[in-house]
Design a protein around this motif. Structure first.
Motif, PDB file in Angstrom:
ATOM      1  N   GLU A 135      -0.092  13.334  -5.100  1.00 43.84           N
ATOM      2  CA  GLU A 135      -0.138  12.277  -3.923  1.00 43.84           C
ATOM      3  C   GLU A 135       0.780  12.517  -2.706  1.00 43.84           C
ATOM      4  O   GLU A 135       0.536  12.329  -1.625  1.00 43.84           O
ATOM      5  CB  GLU A 135      -0.043  10.697  -4.389  1.00 43.84           C
ATOM      6  CG  GLU A 135      -1.049  10.026  -5.248  1.00 43.84           C
ATOM      7  CD  GLU A 135      -0.805   8.624  -5.622  1.00 43.84           C
ATOM      8  OE1 GLU A 135       0.244   8.290  -5.503  1.00 43.84           O
ATOM      9  OE2 GLU A 135      -1.932   7.858  -6.111  1.00 43.84           O
ATOM     10  N   THR A 140       4.946  11.357  -5.560  1.00 43.05           N
ATOM     11  CA  THR A 140       4.371  10.285  -4.784  1.00 43.05           C
ATOM     12  C   THR A 140       5.661  10.125  -3.944  1.00 43.05           C
ATOM     13  O   THR A 140       6.999  10.138  -4.489  1.00 43.05           O
ATOM     14  CB  THR A 140       3.890   9.358  -5.438  1.00 43.05           C
ATOM     15  OG1 THR A 140       3.322   8.352  -4.592  1.00 43.05           O
ATOM     16  CG2 THR A 140       5.005   8.634  -6.400  1.00 43.05           C
ATOM     17  N   PRO A 156       0.858  -1.130   0.095  1.00 43.89           N
ATOM     18  CA  PRO A 156       0.020   0.167   0.037  1.00 43.89           C
ATOM     19  C   PRO A 156       0.864   1.458  -0.031  1.00 43.89           C
ATOM     20  O   PRO A 156       1.753   1.165   0.831  1.00 43.89           O
ATOM     21  CB  PRO A 156      -0.594  -0.045   1.338  1.00 43.89           C
ATOM     22  CG  PRO A 156      -0.951  -1.481   1.556  1.00 43.89           C
ATOM     23  CD  PRO A 156       0.376  -1.976   1.101  1.00 43.89           C
ATOM     24  N   THR A 191      -1.773   7.614   1.152  1.00 42.61           N
ATOM     25  CA  THR A 191      -2.610   8.033  -0.053  1.00 42.61           C
ATOM     26  C   THR A 191      -4.013   7.996   0.219  1.00 42.61           C
ATOM     27  O   THR A 191      -4.867   8.560  -0.593  1.00 42.61           O
ATOM     28  CB  THR A 191      -2.233   7.450  -1.297  1.00 42.61           C
ATOM     29  OG1 THR A 191      -2.519   5.792  -0.931  1.00 42.61           O
ATOM     30  CG2 THR A 191      -0.851   7.403  -1.856  1.00 42.61           C
ATOM     31  N   GLU A 220      -9.694   9.831  -0.650  1.00 45.24           N
ATOM     32  CA  GLU A 220      -9.282   9.145  -1.748  1.00 45.24           C
ATOM     33  C   GLU A 220      -8.849   7.440  -1.173  1.00 45.24           C
ATOM     34  O   GLU A 220      -8.574   7.533  -0.175  1.00 45.24           O
ATOM     35  CB  GLU A 220      -7.977   9.604  -2.507  1.00 45.24           C
ATOM     36  CG  GLU A 220      -8.226  11.042  -3.066  1.00 45.24           C
ATOM     37  CD  GLU A 220      -6.957  11.505  -3.719  1.00 45.24           C
ATOM     38  OE1 GLU A 220      -6.085  10.490  -3.908  1.00 45.24           O
ATOM     39  OE2 GLU A 220      -6.687  12.600  -4.272  1.00 45.24           O
ATOM     40  N   GLU A 221      -9.103   6.657  -2.186  1.00 49.77           N
ATOM     41  CA  GLU A 221      -8.896   5.166  -1.800  1.00 49.77           C
ATOM     42  C   GLU A 221      -7.310   5.112  -1.833  1.00 49.77           C
ATOM     43  O   GLU A 221      -6.580   5.569  -3.024  1.00 49.77           O
ATOM     44  CB  GLU A 221      -9.661   4.258  -2.880  1.00 49.77           C
ATOM     45  CG  GLU A 221      -9.194   2.900  -2.563  1.00 49.77           C
ATOM     46  CD  GLU A 221      -9.828   1.968  -3.553  1.00 49.77           C
ATOM     47  OE1 GLU A 221     -10.040   0.734  -3.239  1.00 49.77           O
ATOM     48  OE2 GLU A 221     -10.806   2.490  -4.338  1.00 49.77           O
ATOM     49  N   GLU A 222      -6.975   4.219  -0.898  1.00 50.13           N
ATOM     50  CA  GLU A 222      -5.336   3.801  -0.962  1.00 50.13           C
ATOM     51  C   GLU A 222      -5.110   3.006  -2.052  1.00 50.13           C
ATOM     52  O   GLU A 222      -5.567   2.008  -2.335  1.00 50.13           O
ATOM     53  CB  GLU A 222      -4.993   3.459   0.525  1.00 50.13           C
ATOM     54  CG  GLU A 222      -3.393   3.054   0.505  1.00 50.13           C
ATOM     55  CD  GLU A 222      -2.979   2.724   2.091  1.00 50.13           C
ATOM     56  OE1 GLU A 222      -2.541   3.221   2.967  1.00 50.13           O
ATOM     57  OE2 GLU A 222      -3.671   1.464   2.487  1.00 50.13           O
ATOM     58  N   ARG A 223      -4.133   3.332  -2.898  1.00 52.42           N
ATOM     59  CA  ARG A 223      -3.607   2.532  -3.921  1.00 52.42           C
ATOM     60  C   ARG A 223      -2.303   1.805  -3.627  1.00 52.42           C
ATOM     61  O   ARG A 223      -1.830   1.943  -2.452  1.00 52.42           O
ATOM     62  CB  ARG A 223      -3.397   3.330  -4.951  1.00 52.42           C
ATOM     63  CG  ARG A 223      -1.675   4.358  -4.810  1.00 52.42           C
ATOM     64  CD  ARG A 223      -1.610   4.960  -6.338  1.00 52.42           C
ATOM     65  NE  ARG A 223      -0.225   5.893  -6.050  1.00 52.42           N
ATOM     66  CZ  ARG A 223       0.968   5.246  -6.182  1.00 52.42           C
ATOM     67  NH1 ARG A 223       1.074   3.912  -6.564  1.00 52.42           N
ATOM     68  NH2 ARG A 223       1.942   6.049  -6.165  1.00 52.42           N
ATOM     69  N   MET A 224      -2.054   0.897  -4.368  1.00 52.85           N
ATOM     70  CA  MET A 224      -0.640   0.165  -4.370  1.00 52.85           C
ATOM     71  C   MET A 224       0.382   0.742  -4.978  1.00 52.85           C
ATOM     72  O   MET A 224       0.248   1.340  -6.014  1.00 52.85           O
ATOM     73  CB  MET A 224      -1.011  -1.451  -4.790  1.00 52.85           C
ATOM     74  CG  MET A 224      -2.168  -2.085  -4.075  1.00 52.85           C
ATOM     75  SD  MET A 224      -2.180  -2.135  -2.158  1.00 52.85           S
ATOM     76  CE  MET A 224      -0.621  -3.319  -2.073  1.00 52.85           C
TER      77      MET A 224
END
Length: 622
Positions: free
Chosen positions: A605, A567, A456, A460, A465-469
């Motif tokens: 991000e 990021t 993960p 983020t 917002e949804e946490e991305r990989m």
């Protein structure tokens, strides 16, 4: 029998007033329009006269207060009279012959609210983007187990978006179990196309061998798409071997390939003979694709012996045309045995390595790649000298030889062979050939010390917002470094000035290496580059103090070269979370726009992740 058409019409208007309310019956223009016709019939039948009187009473203007309840009584009386007449005088029997009602038992429930079902219904009854995710989430949530979604699931089998249709075939419909089979058999047309092939797949997934005759019939007389699907379902059933052998001679390429695939693994001598002869025919590519899924041991041994003979023929052959023919078969062997570990393969590849100069040519590129890959994984120590000769002959093979040596040699032996007394960068003259090998050697060491991982992207998900990989690089555990790597590799990494290898090989209690790594990060302070999280991991492993790490982080954060950060690696975020709460104001200042043109150096991000760090530290202070 008295005609009831007019009574039915009056009754419908009465039902309308039940819904609208009896208080609206006074002066109802529809009943007023029907009244003359009812009165006319009343001259011939008393019942119509009684009904006409009821209509007149109902539509008469309401009088004093309290008449509303009277209108309800009048409406009820008229309705009872109409229903009584219709039941006694009319006919309610359906025309035609009585037949038993076809029904299918269903264990599905209707527990979900329409609000839950509505997005799925919209996704499967419309077109456009984003529908697949809706369907996928609904299936994971079990919404397809609601009885009302069954028609949607059946319709999804023919969805215009292939991914949805495939999901319905492979997951959604099979989840209903064998109860879905009657729906698939309804209107199943073997002469159809992709939709019929999908129906057949659903039947096979849920019904298995119980429907072998259906598969056999479809394989015999269906459309090309249905036939190829059905033929695959005959695999492993020896009774259909004669038919499968017959279909290997079909004019259509897809049918022949499906038949070869279904024959693969058969223990029938006829099947093995068919596959063996096909491998030496124009269908070599088709039969190879099928045999890769598995074949009988007897056929494996036979083809491996042919493989050996063809390799020996290459060593003796000089004519280009014959070599071209051999190349086709060799590439088929490579494809066929690419994932197999066999004693005969081990001996064959040893033979090829002994003649590496003849096979290390463009024509045999696929063969040599397979040989070195196999030997790296399964080769014995006696083959290692040949791999060392091969890496000297062509540096492209060095990574295979190095990984094999790492597997078989002790840490000291590995170091001695690749660095040893000569050394790749000892003081003095280093040959051009050895210097050219250095990038390949470093690449090989990276692959064993530094791993690509997915985790993960920390921070983020802060906010909405949804946490991305995130793809990231992680060092192997210290225990593996100490057990598998000679300590001299670290000195070598510093000599060639490779900070990433040094970070991966450093151990606690090495202050000189710690200073070296800190200096490398200060000279290249960009957090957006891959080496920053690797160096930070190495410094943590070396035992850097909390205050020294804090100072280093602020040095890099404040450096003007650390720009355009979109990021942050999760390891960097974790390092920032180690900062003391006293640094919150300094962190907040990083998000302030420096000027109207460039703005903050933390964007997208990265800005969200920095806000997450600030929020977390504030929680610790509270």
């Amino acid at each position: 029998m008295m005609s009831t058409a007019l009574l039915q019409e009056v009754y419908q208007e009465v039902r309308r007033l039940y819904i609208a309310g009896s208080e609206l019956s006074a002066g109802d223009f529809r009943l007023q329009k029907l009244l003359p016709r009812v009165e006319q019939l009343g001259e011939r039948a008393a019942v119509f006269q009684k009904i006409a009187e009821g209509i007149r009473e109902l539509i008469s203007p309401q009088g004093a207060t309290g008449e509303e309840s009277a209108s309800a009584v009048k409406l009820q009386r008229l309705a009872l009279l109409l229903s009584s007449v219709l039941r006694t005088q009319g006919s309610t029997t359906a025309a035609g012959e009585l037949q038993p009602v076809a029904s299918r038992p269903a264990s599905l429930t209707t527990t979900y609210t329409y609000r839950k079902i509505a997005p799925l219904q919209q996704a499967l009854t419309t077109t456009g983007g984003g529908r697949y995710e809706v369907v996928k989430e609904a299936f994971a949530a079990g919404i397809f187990q609601d009885l009302r979604t069954l028609p949607l699931a059946l319709g999804a089998l023919n969805d215009a978006y292939v991914e949805i249709a495939e999901m319905a075939t492979e997951q959604i419909l099979p989840a209903y179990g064998s109860s879905i089979i009657p729906y698939m058999l309804d209107h199943f047309d073997p002469s159809g196309g992709r939709l019929e092939a999908r129906k057949l797949k659903v039947i096979y997934r849920t019904g298995g061998a119980d429907y072998m005759q259906l598969y056999a019939d479809a394989a015999e007389s269906g459309s090309e798409e249905v036939r190829t699907t059905a033929i695959a379902m005959l695999k492993g059933h020896e009774a259909y071997t004669p038919s499968l052998i017959l279909w290997t001679r079909d004019k259509k390429k897809n049918i022949r390939e499906a038949a070869y695939s279904a024959l693969a693994g058969s223990r029938s001598q006829d099947a093995m003979d068919c596959l063996y002869h096909a491998f030496h025919s124009k269908d070599i590519e088709l039969v190879t694709n099928g045999l890769r899924e598995g074949m009988a041991e007897e056929l494996t041994e036979k083809l491996l012996l042919d493989y050996w003979k063809d390799v020996e023929q290459i060593l003796a052959e000089k004519e280009e045309k014959q070599l071209d023919k051999l190349q086709v078969r060799i590439e088929a062997y490579v494809s066929l045995f690419s994932s197999m570990d066999h004693a005969l393969l081990n001996k064959l590849y040893y033979l090829i390595l002994n003649h590496y100069s003849q096979f290390a040519q463009d024509r045999w590129y696929l063969l040599m790649n397979q040989v070195v890959y196999y030997v790296e994984q399964y080769g014995e120590r006696e083959m290692l000298p040949l791999m060392f000769q091969l890496e000297d002959y062509r540096e492209a093979y060095l990574p295979y030889a190095f990984r094999m040596a790492h597997r078989l040699l002790s840490p000291a032996e590995l170091y001695e062979h690749y660095v040893g007394k000569e050394g790749l960068l000892q003081a003095g003259v280093v040959s051009k050939k050895r210097r050219a090998r250095l990038p390949k050697l470093r690449q090989s060491i990276y692959s064993l010390l530094i791993r690509d991982e997915v985790e993960p992207a920390l921070g983020t998900a802060y906010g909405s917002e949804e946490e991305r990989m995130a793809y990231t690089l992680r060092l192997i555990p210290m225990e593996e470094v100490e057990q598998q790597w000679d300590a001299r590799w670290l000195d070598w990494a510093v000599k060639i000035d490779d900070s990433e290898l040094a970070a991966a090989l450093v151990r606690p209690g090495m202050p000189d290496i710690q200073v070296y790594l800190i200096d490398k990060l200060k000279k290249n302070p960009e957090f957006r580059n891959r080496w920053a999280p690797i160096i930070l991991q190495g410094l943590d492993r070396s035992g850097i103090s909390r205050e020294d790490k804090r100072e280093l982080l602020w040095y890099t954060l404040d450096d003007k070269r650390n720009t355009s950060m979109y990021t942050l690696d999760p390891y960097i975020v974790r390092s920032l979370l180690e900062l003391p709460v006293e640094d919150i104001e300094r962190l907040e200042a990083l998000l302030v726009h420096e000027d109207s043109k460039s703005g903050s150096r933390f964007r997208y991000e990265a800005a969200t992740q920095l806000e997450y760090v600030i929020h977390t530290l504030k929680g610790m202070r509270a």
